[in-house]
Design a protein around this motif. Sequence first.
Motif, PDB file in Angstrom:
ATOM      1  N   ALA A 164      40.085  22.847  53.333  1.00  0.00           N
ATOM      2  CA  ALA A 164      39.070  23.897  53.278  1.00  0.00           C
ATOM      3  C   ALA A 164      39.433  25.059  54.195  1.00  0.00           C
ATOM      4  O   ALA A 164      40.057  24.865  55.230  1.00  0.00           O
ATOM      5  CB  ALA A 164      37.711  23.316  53.669  1.00  0.00           C
ATOM      6  N   GLY A 165      39.056  26.261  53.788  1.00  0.00           N
ATOM      7  CA  GLY A 165      39.254  27.446  54.619  1.00  0.00           C
ATOM      8  C   GLY A 165      40.629  28.051  54.502  1.00  0.00           C
ATOM      9  O   GLY A 165      40.936  29.006  55.221  1.00  0.00           O
ATOM     10  N   ARG A 166      41.455  27.542  53.623  1.00  0.00           N
ATOM     11  CA  ARG A 166      42.805  28.077  53.476  1.00  0.00           C
ATOM     12  C   ARG A 166      42.845  29.129  52.385  1.00  0.00           C
ATOM     13  O   ARG A 166      42.039  29.123  51.468  1.00  0.00           O
ATOM     14  CB  ARG A 166      43.799  26.964  53.141  1.00  0.00           C
ATOM     15  N   ILE A 167      43.837  30.005  52.504  1.00  0.00           N
ATOM     16  CA  ILE A 167      44.081  30.998  51.463  1.00  0.00           C
ATOM     17  C   ILE A 167      45.422  30.648  50.856  1.00  0.00           C
ATOM     18  O   ILE A 167      46.461  30.745  51.514  1.00  0.00           O
ATOM     19  CB  ILE A 167      44.044  32.414  52.053  1.00  0.00           C
ATOM     20  N   CYS A 168      45.361  30.156  49.632  1.00  0.00           N
ATOM     21  CA  CYS A 168      46.523  29.509  49.045  1.00  0.00           C
ATOM     22  C   CYS A 168      47.056  30.304  47.863  1.00  0.00           C
ATOM     23  O   CYS A 168      46.293  30.743  47.006  1.00  0.00           O
ATOM     24  CB  CYS A 168      46.123  28.103  48.607  1.00  0.00           C
ATOM     25  N   LEU A 180      34.420  28.302  47.154  1.00  0.00           N
ATOM     26  CA  LEU A 180      35.770  28.242  46.589  1.00  0.00           C
ATOM     27  C   LEU A 180      35.940  29.420  45.647  1.00  0.00           C
ATOM     28  O   LEU A 180      35.131  29.631  44.742  1.00  0.00           O
ATOM     29  CB  LEU A 180      35.962  26.926  45.821  1.00  0.00           C
ATOM     30  N   LEU A 181      36.982  30.205  45.882  1.00  0.00           N
ATOM     31  CA  LEU A 181      37.239  31.375  45.055  1.00  0.00           C
ATOM     32  C   LEU A 181      38.561  31.165  44.330  1.00  0.00           C
ATOM     33  O   LEU A 181      39.607  30.999  44.966  1.00  0.00           O
ATOM     34  CB  LEU A 181      37.285  32.619  45.951  1.00  0.00           C
ATOM     35  N   LEU A 236      38.656  40.898  50.117  1.00  0.00           N
ATOM     36  CA  LEU A 236      38.704  39.465  49.834  1.00  0.00           C
ATOM     37  C   LEU A 236      38.978  38.648  51.098  1.00  0.00           C
ATOM     38  O   LEU A 236      38.341  37.638  51.371  1.00  0.00           O
ATOM     39  CB  LEU A 236      39.829  39.289  48.823  1.00  0.00           C
ATOM     40  N   LEU A 237      39.919  39.138  51.905  1.00  0.00           N
ATOM     41  CA  LEU A 237      40.272  38.412  53.126  1.00  0.00           C
ATOM     42  C   LEU A 237      39.163  38.516  54.165  1.00  0.00           C
ATOM     43  O   LEU A 237      38.926  37.585  54.935  1.00  0.00           O
ATOM     44  CB  LEU A 237      41.593  38.944  53.700  1.00  0.00           C
ATOM     45  N   ALA A 238      38.456  39.661  54.178  1.00  0.00           N
ATOM     46  CA  ALA A 238      37.330  39.818  55.102  1.00  0.00           C
ATOM     47  C   ALA A 238      36.224  38.838  54.731  1.00  0.00           C
ATOM     48  O   ALA A 238      35.599  38.224  55.606  1.00  0.00           O
ATOM     49  CB  ALA A 238      36.815  41.260  55.065  1.00  0.00           C
ATOM     50  N   GLU A 239      35.999  38.683  53.432  1.00  0.00           N
ATOM     51  CA  GLU A 239      35.016  37.701  52.947  1.00  0.00           C
ATOM     52  C   GLU A 239      35.410  36.291  53.416  1.00  0.00           C
ATOM     53  O   GLU A 239      34.586  35.529  53.918  1.00  0.00           O
ATOM     54  CB  GLU A 239      34.963  37.762  51.412  1.00  0.00           C
ATOM     55  N   ALA A 240      36.705  35.989  53.283  1.00  0.00           N
ATOM     56  CA  ALA A 240      37.187  34.664  53.697  1.00  0.00           C
ATOM     57  C   ALA A 240      37.014  34.484  55.201  1.00  0.00           C
ATOM     58  O   ALA A 240      36.654  33.404  55.673  1.00  0.00           O
ATOM     59  CB  ALA A 240      38.647  34.492  53.302  1.00  0.00           C
ATOM     60  N   ALA A 241      37.261  35.565  55.973  1.00  0.00           N
ATOM     61  CA  ALA A 241      37.131  35.483  57.427  1.00  0.00           C
ATOM     62  C   ALA A 241      35.684  35.221  57.812  1.00  0.00           C
ATOM     63  O   ALA A 241      35.401  34.442  58.715  1.00  0.00           O
ATOM     64  CB  ALA A 241      37.618  36.783  58.070  1.00  0.00           C
ATOM     65  N   GLU A 242      34.756  35.886  57.133  1.00  0.00           N
ATOM     66  CA  GLU A 242      33.364  35.790  57.523  1.00  0.00           C
ATOM     67  C   GLU A 242      32.709  34.482  57.061  1.00  0.00           C
ATOM     68  O   GLU A 242      31.902  33.909  57.774  1.00  0.00           O
ATOM     69  CB  GLU A 242      32.587  36.986  56.950  1.00  0.00           C
ATOM     70  N   HIS A 243      33.078  34.035  55.876  1.00  0.00           N
ATOM     71  CA  HIS A 243      32.377  32.876  55.314  1.00  0.00           C
ATOM     72  C   HIS A 243      33.224  31.613  55.239  1.00  0.00           C
ATOM     73  O   HIS A 243      32.777  30.602  54.722  1.00  0.00           O
ATOM     74  CB  HIS A 243      31.837  33.222  53.924  1.00  0.00           C
ATOM     75  N   GLY A 244      34.467  31.696  55.707  1.00  0.00           N
ATOM     76  CA  GLY A 244      35.325  30.510  55.658  1.00  0.00           C
ATOM     77  C   GLY A 244      35.654  30.082  54.232  1.00  0.00           C
ATOM     78  O   GLY A 244      35.891  28.904  53.966  1.00  0.00           O
ATOM     79  N   THR A 245      35.646  31.045  53.308  1.00  0.00           N
ATOM     80  CA  THR A 245      35.904  30.758  51.896  1.00  0.00           C
ATOM     81  C   THR A 245      37.302  30.180  51.695  1.00  0.00           C
ATOM     82  O   THR A 245      38.260  30.640  52.312  1.00  0.00           O
ATOM     83  CB  THR A 245      35.831  32.071  51.078  1.00  0.00           C
ATOM     84  N   THR A 246      37.412  29.185  50.839  1.00  0.00           N
ATOM     85  CA  THR A 246      38.729  28.687  50.432  1.00  0.00           C
ATOM     86  C   THR A 246      39.154  29.486  49.205  1.00  0.00           C
ATOM     87  O   THR A 246      38.368  29.648  48.275  1.00  0.00           O
ATOM     88  CB  THR A 246      38.650  27.197  50.065  1.00  0.00           C
TER      89      THR A 246
END
Lengths: 145, 313
Positions: free
Chosen positions: B36-40, B155-156, B177-187
């Motif tokens: 979880a929390g990775r950008i793959c 999950l995106l 997209l990366l800011a969203e991931a930073a703020e919400h821990g999106t995978t």
Amino acid sequence: MVVVIVEFRINRRSGVPAFQQIVQQTKQALRLGVLVPGDRLPTAKDVAEVSAVNPNTTLKAYRELEREGLVEPRPGQGTFVRRTLARPSASTDSPLYGQLVAWVSRAAEAGLEQEDVVALVASAMEKQYTAGTETAVTTTRSTGG
Amino acid sequence: MGDGMYAGESALEAHGLGMRYRRGWVLKDCSFRLPAGRICGLVGPNGAGKTTLLSIMAHVLEPTEGRLSVFGAAPGSVDSGRTSFLAQDKPLFRRFTVAEILRLGQELNPGWDQRAAEDIVRAGNVPFDAKVGSLSGGQRTRVALALALGKHPDLLLLDEPMSDLDPVARQELMGALLAEAAEHGTTVLMSTHVLAELENVCDYLVVLSGGGVRLAGDVDELLSVHTMVTGTKDGEGLPVSLAHHPLVESRISGRQFTALIRPDSPATGPWETDSPSMEELLLAYLRSPDAPSLITPTAQVQDQAYNTRTVAA
């Protein structure tokens, strides 16, 4: 609220990993006194938004700076500068810098290209810091970029 | 964003996934894990099964065999969290206006963030009263991404998200997209052909080829276990003293050789070694379908070691 003091410039084609670029640019800002103790570094979200860099990369760079005792995370607030790397004799208004500017302008007058100047400076530095400390190497890199 | 990002929770776990269409198996025996929390980045040649894999994860397709869990639950179930899927053709109702599309997002998604969605649309100067059918490809992508992010998904899933965007929009939307991931821990899991696009963006990689997983794991880990060797050719082929290192790819040109190896001991010798860039690593694996696969420990599912290969039809 909090003013963002520095913005990282991430060069995707330099071959230097982004996390190292963030570490180097932060140190450069600390050396030049652009960042001073108490300043807040941009959040991972700020860096992601502006430079499209993975937030985990920024956090990794900040952990590296934290290990070196330069910054500290404050839970819920961000990452803050703990100590400076600036030395009075290394600032851009020091006599040493003035002499260097004068020397560079003499070199230009003598017809030297930018690469020649970089090569001369690197060579003189190598002679002076023969012990080859890691700091000397980092300094050349970050000023060169 | 806390330490949770580095904790062991799985966003995705694929156990022996397989998918067969009438023309044959598109995915076969795919097992890997995405923390979880990775950008793959999901990379592979055309027809490698990337879109099929993303569609299974988005619960658009049912796999022929094997199973997939999303945050520990079946895809599409309540416990699997919120998933946004941005398909390659960005299917949106063409006769709706942009405002109506966002309204739809609001009606269908509890916890919808209208401001976040509007900000993304506004940053591209897309008129809210324009019909979706009249938008350019890039504008449509922007609206689709606004819809995907307004939902604040856990999950995106993105299939070739940036292919029809200009460089400025690409940088700006990747930033959003990366800011969203930073703020919400999106995978985030995104497929792409543009390898340079992944540099500095992804911290995890999955390489698919021929329907199977060739490479999976943390980017730093993958890079650190590979070495790029360059030297002067001595006789035919690679130096004998390099031969005992597992080889991914070697190329010989004139008097020089370059090889990407996975050394189990330091590869010292009369040659230069360097760590590969992400692009070099990916290209080497994509060019060499016979190189041994590598799935690093953090990317392995628990029963992977015991997984037996089923016979392909």
